[in-house]
Enzyme design. Structure first.
Site, PDB file in Angstrom:
ATOM      1  N   GLY A  27       0.846  -1.547   0.072  1.00  0.00           N
ATOM      2  CA  GLY A  27       0.192   0.013  -0.120  1.00  0.00           C
ATOM      3  C   GLY A  27       0.768   1.313   0.231  1.00  0.00           C
ATOM      4  O   GLY A  27       0.701   2.296  -0.737  1.00  0.00           O
ATOM      5  N   HIS A  28       1.741   1.440   0.839  1.00  0.00           N
ATOM      6  CA  HIS A  28       2.912   2.441   0.940  1.00  0.00           C
ATOM      7  C   HIS A  28       3.584   2.641  -0.504  1.00  0.00           C
ATOM      8  O   HIS A  28       3.735   3.728  -1.147  1.00  0.00           O
ATOM      9  CB  HIS A  28       3.890   2.370   1.828  1.00  0.00           C
ATOM     10  CG  HIS A  28       3.367   2.233   3.376  1.00  0.00           C
ATOM     11  ND1 HIS A  28       3.199   1.103   4.040  1.00  0.00           N
ATOM     12  CD2 HIS A  28       2.806   3.169   4.156  1.00  0.00           C
ATOM     13  CE1 HIS A  28       2.688   1.200   5.160  1.00  0.00           C
ATOM     14  NE2 HIS A  28       2.407   2.418   5.416  1.00  0.00           N
ATOM     15  N   GLN A  53       0.460  11.532  17.451  1.00  0.00           N
ATOM     16  CA  GLN A  53      -0.850  11.022  17.095  1.00  0.00           C
ATOM     17  C   GLN A  53      -1.120   9.679  17.813  1.00  0.00           C
ATOM     18  O   GLN A  53      -2.369   9.177  17.740  1.00  0.00           O
ATOM     19  CB  GLN A  53      -0.748  10.861  15.766  1.00  0.00           C
ATOM     20  CG  GLN A  53       0.142   9.714  15.034  1.00  0.00           C
ATOM     21  CD  GLN A  53       0.195   9.620  13.714  1.00  0.00           C
ATOM     22  OE1 GLN A  53       0.825  10.401  12.925  1.00  0.00           O
ATOM     23  NE2 GLN A  53      -0.291   8.556  12.838  1.00  0.00           N
ATOM     24  N   LEU A 177      -4.550  -3.532   3.252  1.00  0.00           N
ATOM     25  CA  LEU A 177      -3.360  -3.776   4.061  1.00  0.00           C
ATOM     26  C   LEU A 177      -3.027  -2.738   5.040  1.00  0.00           C
ATOM     27  O   LEU A 177      -3.450  -1.522   4.850  1.00  0.00           O
ATOM     28  CB  LEU A 177      -2.322  -3.480   2.777  1.00  0.00           C
ATOM     29  CG  LEU A 177      -2.449  -4.609   1.584  1.00  0.00           C
ATOM     30  CD1 LEU A 177      -1.061  -4.450   0.692  1.00  0.00           C
ATOM     31  CD2 LEU A 177      -2.447  -6.140   2.285  1.00  0.00           C
ATOM     32  N   SER A 179       0.082  -1.722   8.331  1.00  0.00           N
ATOM     33  CA  SER A 179       1.265  -2.429   9.057  1.00  0.00           C
ATOM     34  C   SER A 179       0.747  -2.948  10.328  1.00  0.00           C
ATOM     35  O   SER A 179       1.266  -4.125  10.637  1.00  0.00           O
ATOM     36  CB  SER A 179       1.963  -1.161   9.731  1.00  0.00           C
ATOM     37  OG  SER A 179       2.578  -0.394   8.440  1.00  0.00           O
TER      38      SER A 179
END
Length: 264
Positions: A27-28, A53, A177, A179
């Site tokens: 995805g990245h 965050q 997707l 992480s």
């Protein structure tokens, strides 16, 4: 980093930015490719696990970090520069200014379950946009509320950068997707792949939201933080004739699975 970017600009080249927290997956990498296709001659990828965050009970200390592998993958897709600032460089001693989004876009959804999250995201992204000064910055549609916050922030603060939305990348079963998918056990992964199927049925008008909520719990999710239809531009209640989006977060153990789809 600024010296390299200045050299590109002196040569008349355009610059793209892909902000990430590392632990890169397909995805990245699709963001890098999309930024090039959108017209960036050179692409900078930032890797920074942003502490502001994360809430006090979230997974900052456990967030996956794999710097060497990330750099290898960026080389494979032809990223031009990896920018890896330290916490001290982004938030030096005495740092006291935050960018705090407001309005309907952050009235609820993630803002309810993660207070302060979008202030942390907006602050670090504003700093990255100022530091890199890209023409284009790419954000995945998977974090749809975040994408809208970034677009609004750039517009409101007159940051001369195009915010580029990039479609969600999914596995062969349709799971978005992330992480954090690495945290899932094989049994949880089988349950997780039900989320996109329920969202798809709601998006196609084959299931009501209330039924979708019940289906997720029946499938084995531990909880549903939210599941709802919203206006695709404002995240207000949907209005007839305007584009809509179905957004959800469901929990499996300590993992929050976030996904969304455009409504047909």
């Amino acid at each position: 980093m600024r010296k390299v970017v200045a050299g590109w600009r002196a040569a008349g080249k355009t610059v793209g930015l892909v902000p990430t927290m590392g632990a890169l997956h397909a995805g990245h990498l699709s963001l890098v490719e999309a930024t090039r296709k959108a017209g960036a001659d050179h692409v900078v990828v930032s890797i920074f696990v942003n502490p502001t965050q994360f809430g006090p009970n979230e997974d900052l200390s456990k967030y996956p970090r794999q710097e060497a592998l990330d750099l290898e993958r960026l080389g494979e897709v032809g990223a031009d520069l990896a920018y890896l600032p330290t916490v001290g460089e982004i938030y030096p001693d005495g740092f006291a200014t935050m960018v705090v989004p407001s309005g309907t876009i952050v009235a609820d959804l993630e803002a309810t379950f993660r207070p302060g999250h979008f202030a942390g995201v907006a602050t670090v992204v504003a700093k990255l946009l100022i530091q890199v000064a890209p023409d284009i910055a790419a954000f995945g549609e998977k974090d749809y509320q975040q994408l809208l916050v970034m677009r609004r922030m750039a517009r409101d603060l007159d940051i001369p950068c195009r915010i580029l939305p990039v479609p969600t990348v999914r596995d062969d079963h349709g799971l978005a997707l992330s992480s954090r998918n690495a945290y899932l056990t094989p049994e949880q992964l089988a349950v997780a792949r039900r989320l996109n199927k329920v969202l798809g049925e709601i998006a196609r008008g084959l299931m009501h939201v209330e039924e979708g909520n019940a289906r997720l719990l029946q499938a084995g999710f531990d909880a549903v933080d939210y599941l709802g239809l919203r206006d695709a531009e404002t995240l207000d209640a949907p209005v007839e004739g305007r584009a809509r989006r179905v957004l959800a977060v469901a929990r499996l153990g300590s993992v929050r699975l976030l996904d969304n789809m455009a409504v047909d």
